[in-house]
Design an enzyme around this catalytic site. Structure first.
Site, PDB file in Angstrom:
ATOM      1  N   PHE A  62       1.012  -1.093  -0.001  1.00 47.44           N
ATOM      2  CA  PHE A  62      -0.066   0.026   0.145  1.00 47.44           C
ATOM      3  C   PHE A  62       1.126   1.304  -0.010  1.00 47.44           C
ATOM      4  O   PHE A  62       0.859   2.014  -1.021  1.00 47.44           O
ATOM      5  CB  PHE A  62      -0.871   0.124   1.201  1.00 47.44           C
ATOM      6  CG  PHE A  62      -1.504   1.201   1.641  1.00 47.44           C
ATOM      7  CD1 PHE A  62      -2.217   1.877   0.688  1.00 47.44           C
ATOM      8  CD2 PHE A  62      -1.691   1.376   3.041  1.00 47.44           C
ATOM      9  CE1 PHE A  62      -2.695   3.103   0.986  1.00 47.44           C
ATOM     10  CE2 PHE A  62      -2.111   2.716   3.345  1.00 47.44           C
ATOM     11  CZ  PHE A  62      -2.999   3.523   2.566  1.00 47.44           C
ATOM     12  N   ASP A 114      10.201  -7.327  -2.681  1.00 51.10           N
ATOM     13  CA  ASP A 114       8.874  -7.507  -2.241  1.00 51.10           C
ATOM     14  C   ASP A 114       8.475  -9.174  -2.576  1.00 51.10           C
ATOM     15  O   ASP A 114       8.832  -9.588  -3.632  1.00 51.10           O
ATOM     16  CB  ASP A 114       7.733  -6.630  -2.707  1.00 51.10           C
ATOM     17  CG  ASP A 114       6.610  -6.715  -1.965  1.00 51.10           C
ATOM     18  OD1 ASP A 114       6.163  -5.497  -1.484  1.00 51.10           O
ATOM     19  OD2 ASP A 114       5.837  -7.585  -1.566  1.00 51.10           O
ATOM     20  N   ALA A 156       8.919  -2.686   3.682  1.00 54.32           N
ATOM     21  CA  ALA A 156       8.714  -3.934   4.051  1.00 54.32           C
ATOM     22  C   ALA A 156       8.300  -4.521   5.270  1.00 54.32           C
ATOM     23  O   ALA A 156       9.000  -4.149   6.131  1.00 54.32           O
ATOM     24  CB  ALA A 156       9.665  -4.926   3.196  1.00 54.32           C
ATOM     25  N   ALA A 157       7.295  -5.148   5.857  1.00 53.57           N
ATOM     26  CA  ALA A 157       7.014  -5.500   7.152  1.00 53.57           C
ATOM     27  C   ALA A 157       6.086  -6.713   7.128  1.00 53.57           C
ATOM     28  O   ALA A 157       4.916  -6.369   6.205  1.00 53.57           O
ATOM     29  CB  ALA A 157       6.882  -4.381   7.995  1.00 53.57           C
ATOM     30  N   TYR A 199       4.286  -6.477  17.433  1.00 49.72           N
ATOM     31  CA  TYR A 199       4.403  -5.633  16.217  1.00 49.72           C
ATOM     32  C   TYR A 199       4.984  -4.404  16.658  1.00 49.72           C
ATOM     33  O   TYR A 199       6.266  -3.803  16.033  1.00 49.72           O
ATOM     34  CB  TYR A 199       3.265  -5.339  15.338  1.00 49.72           C
ATOM     35  CG  TYR A 199       3.291  -4.421  14.403  1.00 49.72           C
ATOM     36  CD1 TYR A 199       3.656  -4.432  13.252  1.00 49.72           C
ATOM     37  CD2 TYR A 199       2.596  -3.176  14.726  1.00 49.72           C
ATOM     38  CE1 TYR A 199       3.845  -3.547  12.371  1.00 49.72           C
ATOM     39  CE2 TYR A 199       2.664  -1.893  13.742  1.00 49.72           C
ATOM     40  CZ  TYR A 199       3.266  -2.202  12.401  1.00 49.72           C
ATOM     41  OH  TYR A 199       3.380  -1.197  11.619  1.00 49.72           O
ATOM     42  N   GLY A 259      -7.349  -5.189  23.849  1.00 48.55           N
ATOM     43  CA  GLY A 259      -5.936  -4.617  23.829  1.00 48.55           C
ATOM     44  C   GLY A 259      -5.887  -3.391  22.779  1.00 48.55           C
ATOM     45  O   GLY A 259      -4.686  -2.506  22.472  1.00 48.55           O
TER      46      GLY A 259
HETATM   47  N1  LIG Z   1      -0.664   1.438   7.049  1.00 50.71           N
HETATM   48  C1  LIG Z   1      -0.457   1.912   8.070  1.00 50.71           C
HETATM   49  O1  LIG Z   1      -1.466   2.687   8.734  1.00 50.71           O
HETATM   50  C2  LIG Z   1       0.911   2.128   8.618  1.00 50.71           C
HETATM   51  C3  LIG Z   1       0.981   2.553  10.032  1.00 50.71           C
HETATM   52  C4  LIG Z   1       2.485   2.731  10.430  1.00 50.71           C
HETATM   53  C5  LIG Z   1       3.531   2.076  10.003  1.00 50.71           C
HETATM   54  N2  LIG Z   1       3.208   1.314   8.969  1.00 50.71           N
HETATM   55  C6  LIG Z   1       4.238   0.652   8.314  1.00 50.71           C
HETATM   56  O2  LIG Z   1       4.338   0.807   6.914  1.00 50.71           O
HETATM   57  C7  LIG Z   1       5.062  -0.081   6.133  1.00 50.71           C
HETATM   58  C8  LIG Z   1       4.183  -0.263   5.091  1.00 50.71           C
HETATM   59  O3  LIG Z   1       2.772  -0.845   5.376  1.00 50.71           O
HETATM   60  P1  LIG Z   1       1.480  -1.182   4.556  1.00 50.71           P
HETATM   61  O4  LIG Z   1       0.288  -0.421   5.081  1.00 50.71           O
HETATM   62  O5  LIG Z   1       1.659  -0.555   3.275  1.00 50.71           O
HETATM   63  O6  LIG Z   1       1.591  -2.588   4.404  1.00 50.71           O
HETATM   64  P2  LIG Z   1       1.547  -3.632   3.110  1.00 50.71           P
HETATM   65  O7  LIG Z   1       1.175  -4.830   3.791  1.00 50.71           O
HETATM   66  O8  LIG Z   1       0.633  -3.164   2.117  1.00 50.71           O
HETATM   67  O9  LIG Z   1       2.991  -3.441   2.680  1.00 50.71           O
HETATM   68  C9  LIG Z   1       4.034  -4.282   3.236  1.00 50.71           C
HETATM   69  C10 LIG Z   1       4.793  -4.998   1.939  1.00 50.71           C
HETATM   70  O10 LIG Z   1       5.975  -5.614   2.248  1.00 50.71           O
HETATM   71  C11 LIG Z   1       5.999  -6.895   1.674  1.00 50.71           C
HETATM   72  N3  LIG Z   1       6.885  -7.835   2.587  1.00 50.71           N
HETATM   73  C12 LIG Z   1       6.098  -8.152   3.767  1.00 50.71           C
HETATM   74  N4  LIG Z   1       7.155  -9.181   4.159  1.00 50.71           N
HETATM   75  C13 LIG Z   1       8.166  -9.160   3.303  1.00 50.71           C
HETATM   76  C14 LIG Z   1       9.498  -9.907   3.282  1.00 50.71           C
HETATM   77  N5  LIG Z   1       9.965 -10.846   4.367  1.00 50.71           N
HETATM   78  N6  LIG Z   1      10.334  -9.590   2.053  1.00 50.71           N
HETATM   79  C15 LIG Z   1       9.919  -9.107   1.236  1.00 50.71           C
HETATM   80  N7  LIG Z   1       8.652  -8.141   1.321  1.00 50.71           N
HETATM   81  C16 LIG Z   1       7.834  -8.282   2.224  1.00 50.71           C
HETATM   82  C17 LIG Z   1       4.547  -7.269   1.574  1.00 50.71           C
HETATM   83  O11 LIG Z   1       4.266  -8.089   0.525  1.00 50.71           O
HETATM   84  C18 LIG Z   1       3.971  -6.049   1.229  1.00 50.71           C
HETATM   85  O12 LIG Z   1       4.049  -5.427  -0.162  1.00 50.71           O
HETATM   86  C19 LIG Z   1       5.166  -1.210   7.042  1.00 50.71           C
HETATM   87  O13 LIG Z   1       6.428  -1.353   7.754  1.00 50.71           O
HETATM   88  C20 LIG Z   1       4.155  -0.743   8.315  1.00 50.71           C
HETATM   89  O14 LIG Z   1       4.569  -1.394   9.535  1.00 50.71           O
HETATM   90  C21 LIG Z   1       1.985   1.242   8.264  1.00 50.71           C
END
Ligand SMILES: NC(=O)c1ccc[n+]([C@@H]2O[C@H](COP(=O)([O-])OP(=O)(O)OC[C@H]3O[C@@H](n4cnc5c(N)ncnc54)[C@H](O)[C@@H]3O)[C@@H](O)[C@H]2O)c1
Length: 303
Positions: free
Chosen positions: A11, A31, A73-74, A141, A267
């Site tokens: 995203f 990814d 990535a996470a 997390y 929680g």
């Molecule tokens: N969405 C939110 O509100 C929010 C808030 C705070 C922090 N974040 C952080 O922002 C980042 C992106 O979040 P997002 O909402 O876009 O999530 P998302 O799940 O859409 O994006 C994460 C991407 O990482 C990839 N991924 C996961 N594990 C992987 C691995 N081991 N190797 C390679 N690729 C991997 C997934 O396929 C995915 O495309 C994350 O680190 C998340 O913790 C998001």
């Protein structure tokens, strides 16, 4: 600049990749598509379908001559982190540490890290919380994100790696997963489009700080272009109740659906919002995209 965006099919990472490319940068994406989608990947980006724990990640840094890393990535599900904390730590801590070691080996100029302002402060913090507020992570997390922040301080100090940590509040916008258990706006948009009433856990008076993904993108553009380092909140400082948000969504959908209420989730913080004064002072950033306009764009994007 040549930038590695990890999670660039997800995203937030996909919107950041688009913006970096538009700004004239070269983007390489790693990814594993565990939650990301191929359709999100900018066709001008070079894509490696790889898990960050795969030793082949080193070849990407070596062969592509990467200059900056934007690490998105996470494993980003709080619920999954509770049910499988070891998986969360492997993805969020161990894989990040391996990337940091590579960043040092291949002389990366800048490391941008996506952390969480929504989960890291916990219930004891004042609302809105500042970067100086105590951290009380209450999920594996949030613990993993805080751990990485400590490692980044170490890498900055010992290896002189320029690190910027962006602590996001609740990010929303097009491409957010509408089938996850977080991302309430995406979930409710999808339900409304499918003529299913939104289901609120609890009384709906719990608050969140919703920041648009486009404001998050501008934060990542500024972070890339600046020599500054440190930890910064990226949010709006505004508390929005889930109930008022849901009412706004029902209104803009034009659907005649009655909001449903279920038992509260264990929680979950009651209130959450973060101050962005530090980021504004250092980078001149402010959330400036209209909430209602992005809400409508997000709703339409799920149709
Ligand atoms: N969405 C939110 O509100 C929010 C808030 C705070 C922090 N974040 C952080 O922002 C980042 C992106 O979040 P997002 O909402 O876009 O999530 P998302 O799940 O859409 O994006 C994460 C991407 O990482 C990839 N991924 C996961 N594990 C992987 C691995 N081991 N190797 C390679 N690729 C991997 C997934 O396929 C995915 O495309 C994350 O680190 C998340 O913790 C998001």
């Amino acid at each position: 600049m040549k930038i590695l965006v990890t999670g660039g099919a997800g995203f937030i990472g996909s919107h950041i990749s688009d913006a970096y490319i538009k700004a004239g940068h070269e983007v390489v994406i790693i990814d594993n598509l565990s939650s990301g989608r191929k359709e999100n990947i900018n066709p001008q980006a070079k894509f490696y379908e790889l898990d960050l724990l795969d030793p082949k990640v080193e070849n990407v840094l070596k062969n592509e001559k990467i200059q900056a890393i934007n690490h998105h990535a996470a494993q980003s599900s709080v619920e999954r982190s509770v049910s499988d904390p070891a998986h969360d730590a492997n993805t969020n801590i161990i894989a990040t540490l391996q990337l940091l070691q590579l960043a040092v080996t291949y002389h990366i100029e800048k490391f941008i890290f996506a952390s969480t302002g929504g989960a890291i402060y916990g219930d004891q913090a004042p609302v809105p919380a500042s970067e100086e507020s105590p951290c009380n992570p209450s999920s594996p997390y949030a613990i993993s994100k805080l751990s990485v922040e400590h490692y980044l301080k170490f890498y900055q100090k010992v290896h002189n790696l320029n690190c910027v940590t962006l602590r996001y509040s609740n990010v929303f916008g097009p491409r957010q997963d509408p089938y996850g258990e977080s991302g309430v706006i995406a979930i409710f948009c999808k339900r409304l489009i499918e003529n299913t009433a939104p289901l609120i856990f609890g009384d709906g008076k719990q608050t969140r700080d919703f920041v648009s993904v486009f404001d998050v993108v501008s934060a990542n553009l500024l972070a890339l272009d600046s020599d500054s380092s440190g930890i910064f909140n990226v949010g709006t400082g505004i508390e929005t109740s889930i109930l008022s948000l849901t009412e706004a969504l029902v209104r803009l959908s034009g659907k005649n659906l009655e909001i449903q209420f279920g038992p509260p989730r264990q929680g979950e913080p009651r209130r959450s919002a973060i101050k962005y004064d530090k980021f504004k002072k250092q980078f001149g950033w402010e959330p400036n995209i209209s909430f209602d306009a992005v809400l409508l764009e997000t709703y339409k994007s799920f149709s």
